[in-house]
Design an enzyme around this catalytic site. Structure first.
Site, short mmCIF file in Angstrom:
data_model
loop_
_atom_site.label_atom_id
_atom_site.label_comp_id
_atom_site.label_asym_id
_atom_site.label_seq_id
_atom_site.Cartn_x
_atom_site.Cartn_y
_atom_site.Cartn_z
N ASP A 237 135.21 -30.83 -52.18
CA ASP A 237 135.84 -32.04 -52.53
C ASP A 237 135.95 -32.85 -50.85
O ASP A 237 135.17 -32.41 -50.09
CB ASP A 237 137.33 -30.74 -52.93
CG ASP A 237 137.18 -30.33 -51.28
OD1 ASP A 237 136.10 -30.01 -50.47
OD2 ASP A 237 138.42 -29.35 -51.61
N SER A 238 136.87 -33.56 -51.03
CA SER A 238 137.31 -34.75 -49.89
C SER A 238 137.48 -33.20 -49.07
O SER A 238 137.52 -34.36 -47.17
CB SER A 238 138.11 -35.84 -50.36
OG SER A 238 139.00 -34.86 -50.51
N GLY A 240 141.10 -33.29 -49.19
CA GLY A 240 142.68 -33.79 -48.50
C GLY A 240 142.67 -32.93 -49.06
O GLY A 240 144.81 -32.96 -48.65
N PHE A 241 143.02 -32.16 -50.30
CA PHE A 241 143.18 -30.95 -50.67
C PHE A 241 143.99 -29.92 -50.15
O PHE A 241 145.61 -29.27 -49.71
CB PHE A 241 143.08 -30.27 -51.91
CG PHE A 241 143.89 -28.79 -52.42
CD1 PHE A 241 145.10 -29.67 -53.48
CD2 PHE A 241 143.88 -27.83 -52.57
CE1 PHE A 241 145.55 -28.51 -53.95
CE2 PHE A 241 144.49 -26.56 -53.11
CZ PHE A 241 145.91 -27.15 -53.67
N GLY A 393 146.04 -35.05 -58.11
CA GLY A 393 147.55 -34.90 -57.84
C GLY A 393 148.08 -33.86 -58.94
O GLY A 393 148.33 -32.69 -59.26
N ASP A 466 137.65 -25.70 -61.78
CA ASP A 466 137.89 -24.82 -61.12
C ASP A 466 138.92 -24.22 -61.30
O ASP A 466 139.88 -24.48 -60.41
CB ASP A 466 137.36 -25.94 -59.91
CG ASP A 466 138.49 -26.90 -59.04
OD1 ASP A 466 138.94 -25.95 -58.50
OD2 ASP A 466 138.62 -27.86 -59.49
N CYS A 505 131.35 -6.31 -73.15
CA CYS A 505 130.61 -7.09 -71.88
C CYS A 505 129.19 -6.63 -71.35
O CYS A 505 128.86 -5.80 -70.91
CB CYS A 505 131.15 -6.92 -70.43
SG CYS A 505 130.32 -7.87 -69.10
#
Length: 557
Positions: A237-238, A240-241, A393, A466, A505
């Protein structure tokens, strides 16, 4: 003699009482006078400190002094750790960011007396983002190293099965994306995750910038070499979050405080935060200034610098810089944020196209729950030569609001459109470009991938999503099964010998260990528990996605 002694004692008591009364009256008069000057005694620094100390558990004198200092700084409207920096700080470039060199000029000292950081832009721009036609025609051509193919479209919903081809491998969609914040999954290494069927993994640029630094990762040959995951894709990611989370806190914190900004507290030196009226970030048209949670140093994150950082990391998919407004925000401020995000993302794209380096870039569609702004963001960003669409957002305060947003939004991403991309929302077609086939590009839901959200998002046409959901559950002793969650700390599991977590599983944990042993590991706080539990939960999530893909192929969802 006895009577005189008694009278002296009585006189002493009277004098003492008078002194106490006079002292009390003096303090009361002081507080009353100050109250008349400043408003309310509840906001007086002495009153606030006494109330805070008496209403909380202060076990040591040091803790009392610490809290008193904290309230004194707050009363003076000064930010203890994140002092104000200028719009054009004297900074030194480090890893695509900027950090202060430790020298204070007279001007910066004066500026430190001003109010703390604000998340409102200190400089604004009314200029619209660049028109799609300003990007070179070659940028709109398909990438030979990255493409998305749709294998099947459900006849019952917008759900679809596809494959994303990247330089480091294929991503079968719909797919869960595990989060490796610092380039590492919590509790397991990437080989265990690969064996559990994990394809795409998400790494956070913000954390990797601060530690170890992009120069270190680039020196190793990029993130794939650095973390020894050479044959599986990565996304970054950038940053920013994480930066805007410094201001508003986690989604849960922002919702619970109705948008109140965060301010650093004095627990530790730079790490902890508490809510107040200031913020440890400052937004300008250039980018966002923030303080490192590691050492308090100042950094400037710009659209260009975050792309440069992600180029150094070398992930297969990268994200442009965007502003993350909170759920509780004034509509006008939200519109300003969306417009600023458009300019930032366009600048990020321009920087990316200078040297693509076999990386794909997704845009991030914003607008909160405002449908007009969402459509405006969608129309503009999908008209640019991005390789995929991320939905970001504020996505609502609960699952119902998220699904309501996706119900409205996803059909629009399933259309061929001629975009009116002048970003003026006038619908006059003055900015129209060639038709855009929105359904031909992958869609990623940012930060949401818990099981109920996955099942809802898949039906609405989301391809990847994600979340740290399964690894977080593992750390807290919760295991995912076909029949529901197991809280292994319960004593009911201590005698379940020979019973795996989930009988259906096939993960290495279920093949080798039973519930009784896992109960013991959790109770004994053995680190091995988190490893075994995380392996199982990641395996479960990938089995869930494989099951969803099969149901789509059979047109059952």
């Amino acid at each position: 003699h006895t009577d005189v002694h008694k009278k002296m004692k009585l006189l002493f008591v009277h004098v003492t009482c008078c002194l106490i009364l006079m002292s009390t009256m003096t303090i009361t008069a002081y507080l009353t006078t100050t109250t008349l000057r400043r408003g309310s005694a509840m906001h007086h620094p002495i009153t606030t400190i006494l109330q805070h100390v008496s209403s909380t558990n202060c076990n040591t004198d040091q803790e009392i002094r610490r809290r008193c200092r904290c309230h004194r700084h707050r009363h003076n409207d000064r930010f203890v750790h994140f002092s104000t920096v200028s719009d054009t700080p004297d900074v030194q470039k480090i890893d695509g960011l900027s950090s202060s060199d430790g020298k204070e000029s007279k001007q910066s000292k004066k500026q430190q007396q001003k109010p703390p950081f604000s998340t409102s832009a200190t400089t604004s721009s009314s200029a619209p983002p660049p028109h799609p036609s300003t990007f070179p025609p070659s940028s709109y051509t398909p990438r030979p190293f990255f493409h998305f193919e749709i294998l099947h479209q459900s006849s019952k919903s917008l759900a679809r099965v596809g494959r994303i081809h990247t330089p480091h491998g294929i991503i079968d969609t719909p797919s869960y994306v595990a989060v490796a914040t610092n380039g590492a999954l919590k509790g397991v290494d990437f080989r265990d995750a690969d064996d559990a069927g994990q394809q795409l993994i998400f790494c956070n640029t913000y954390h990797l910038l601060l530690q170890p630094g992009t120069d270190v990762v680039e020196g190793a040959g990029g993130l794939h070499e650095f973390v020894n995951r050479r044959d599986r894709p990565l996304i970054t990611d950038s940053g920013g979050f994480q930066v805007f989370s410094l201001a508003y806190g986690s989604v849960h914190e922002e919702l619970s405080t109705k948008g109140e900004l965060k301010r650093a507290s004095t627990k530790g030196k730079y790490k902890s935060t508490s809510h107040s009226n200031g913020a440890p970030v400052r937004v300008t048209e250039e980018g966002v200034v923030f303080r490192s949670y590691r050492d308090g140093s100042a950094h400037l994150l710009t659209p260009e610098s975050t792309v440069q950082a992600q180029k150094a990391l070398g992930a297969d998919i990268i994200i442009p810089l965007d502003e993350l407004p909170p759920y509780h925000i004034d509509p006008n401020a939200l519109e300003e944020s969306v417009e600023r995000t458009h300019r930032w993302e366009a600048r990020s794209l321009v920087e990316h196209l200078k040297n693509v380096k076999e990386q794909a870039m997704y845009c991030v569609i914003h607008g909160g729950l405002d449908r007009r702004l969402r459509k405006k963001s969608m129309d503009y960003l999908t008209s640019l030569p991005f390789d995929g669409y991320a939905i970001g957002g504020s996505l609502g305060k609960n699952g119902d609001e998220l699904m309501e947003l996706l119900d409205w939004m996803m059909p629009l991403l399933n259309e061929n459109v001629v975009a009116d991309a002048d970003d003026n929302d006038d619908g006059d077609g003055s900015g129209s470009v060639a038709a855009v086939d929105r359904r031909s590009k992958p869609r990623h839901l940012l930060g949401i991938a818990d099981e109920p959200s996955i099942l809802g998002a898949v039906k609405r046409g989301i391809d990847t999503m994600d979340s740290c959901y399964p690894t977080r559950l593992s750390r807290h002793g919760t295991l995912l099964t076909q029949k529901g969650k197991i809280h292994i700390k319960s004593g009911r599991y201590k005698s379940q010998y020979g019973v795996p977590i989930d009988e259906e599983c096939t993960c290495s944990t279920c093949q080798g260990y039973d519930r009784a042993y896992l109960w013991h590991l959790y109770k004994a706080k053995e680190p091995l528990f988190m490893t075994l539990a995380t392996i199982h939960n990641i395996h479960y999530m990938n089995d869930l996605m494989a099951e969803q893909r099969q149901l789509i192929l059979e047109d059952k969802i």
